[in-house]
Design a protein around this motif. Structure first.
Motif, PDB file in Angstrom:
ATOM      1  N   LEU A  30       0.826  -1.217   0.000  1.00 15.33           N
ATOM      2  CA  LEU A  30       0.000   0.000   0.000  1.00 15.33           C
ATOM      3  C   LEU A  30       0.857   1.263   0.000  1.00 15.33           C
ATOM      4  N   GLU A  31       1.917   1.269   0.808  1.00 13.41           N
ATOM      5  CA  GLU A  31       2.812   2.418   0.827  1.00 13.41           C
ATOM      6  C   GLU A  31       3.483   2.609  -0.530  1.00 13.41           C
ATOM      7  N   TYR A  32       3.906   1.519  -1.136  1.00  8.10           N
ATOM      8  CA  TYR A  32       4.564   1.596  -2.443  1.00  8.10           C
ATOM      9  C   TYR A  32       3.608   2.150  -3.498  1.00  8.10           C
ATOM     10  N   SER A  33       2.379   1.666  -3.502  1.00  4.91           N
ATOM     11  CA  SER A  33       1.425   2.158  -4.494  1.00  4.91           C
ATOM     12  C   SER A  33       1.064   3.620  -4.251  1.00  4.91           C
ATOM     13  N   ALA A  34       0.983   4.034  -2.995  1.00  8.34           N
ATOM     14  CA  ALA A  34       0.688   5.434  -2.697  1.00  8.34           C
ATOM     15  C   ALA A  34       1.835   6.340  -3.106  1.00  8.34           C
ATOM     16  N   ILE A  35       3.070   5.911  -2.882  1.00  5.71           N
ATOM     17  CA  ILE A  35       4.226   6.722  -3.248  1.00  5.71           C
ATOM     18  C   ILE A  35       4.360   6.810  -4.760  1.00  5.71           C
ATOM     19  N   ARG A  36       4.131   5.703  -5.455  1.00  8.94           N
ATOM     20  CA  ARG A  36       4.231   5.709  -6.922  1.00  8.94           C
ATOM     21  C   ARG A  36       3.149   6.571  -7.560  1.00  8.94           C
ATOM     22  N   ALA A  37       1.997   6.680  -6.914  1.00 10.05           N
ATOM     23  CA  ALA A  37       0.900   7.476  -7.461  1.00 10.05           C
ATOM     24  C   ALA A  37       1.154   8.972  -7.302  1.00 10.05           C
ATOM     25  N   HIS A  38       2.061   9.354  -6.413  1.00  8.87           N
ATOM     26  CA  HIS A  38       2.315  10.768  -6.148  1.00  8.87           C
ATOM     27  C   HIS A  38       3.698  11.181  -6.629  1.00  8.87           C
ATOM     28  N   ALA A  39       3.917  11.112  -7.916  1.00  8.41           N
ATOM     29  CA  ALA A  39       5.093  11.694  -8.575  1.00  8.41           C
ATOM     30  C   ALA A  39       6.431  11.119  -8.128  1.00  8.41           C
ATOM     31  N   GLY A  40       6.542   9.842  -8.036  1.00  9.12           N
ATOM     32  CA  GLY A  40       7.856   9.238  -7.874  1.00  9.12           C
ATOM     33  C   GLY A  40       8.215   8.812  -6.459  1.00  9.12           C
ATOM     34  N   MET A  41       9.367   8.169  -6.365  1.00  5.69           N
ATOM     35  CA  MET A  41       9.789   7.541  -5.123  1.00  5.69           C
ATOM     36  C   MET A  41      10.548   8.495  -4.206  1.00  5.69           C
TER      37      MET A  41
END
Length: 102
Positions: A34-45
């Motif tokens: 979930l954290e990975y998908s949220a971070i990827r959805a908001h302009a990069g890592m």
């Protein structure tokens, strides 16, 4: 006097070596996804992406360590660190959400 069994003794595997990594992975990997998908959805890592990769590496180390009893402490430490790193941001967000309500 010579013995018939001159082969070196192999240490016995720990019978329940898999319990700690399994519990940590069952709790931590869905949150990590979930954290990975949220971070990827908001302009990069960014810098937080490295934390996600380190956490995933710690989960892998916890599973890959030899199954001997002598590695139990390292397995618990790797699993615990991975779980703590995974749940810390979510816990902080929940605390920040509860603070204005109180």
């Amino acid at each position: 006097m010579t013995t018939q069994n001159a082969a070196p003794q192999r240490r016995a595997d720990h019978a329940t070596w898999w319990r700690v990594p399994l519990v940590a992975s069952a709790l931590g990997l869905p949150v990590l996804a979930l954290e990975y998908s949220a971070i990827r959805a908001h302009a990069g890592m960014g810098q937080y992406g490295a934390v996600l990769y380190w956490t995933l590496a710690l989960f892998a180390v916890a599973w890959a360590l030899p199954h001997r009893r002598s590695f139990r402490t390292f397995r618990i430490a790797a699993s615990g660190a991975a779980l703590m790193i995974t749940l810390l941001p979510v816990t902080l967000l929940l605390l920040l959400g509860v603070m204005p309500a109180g």
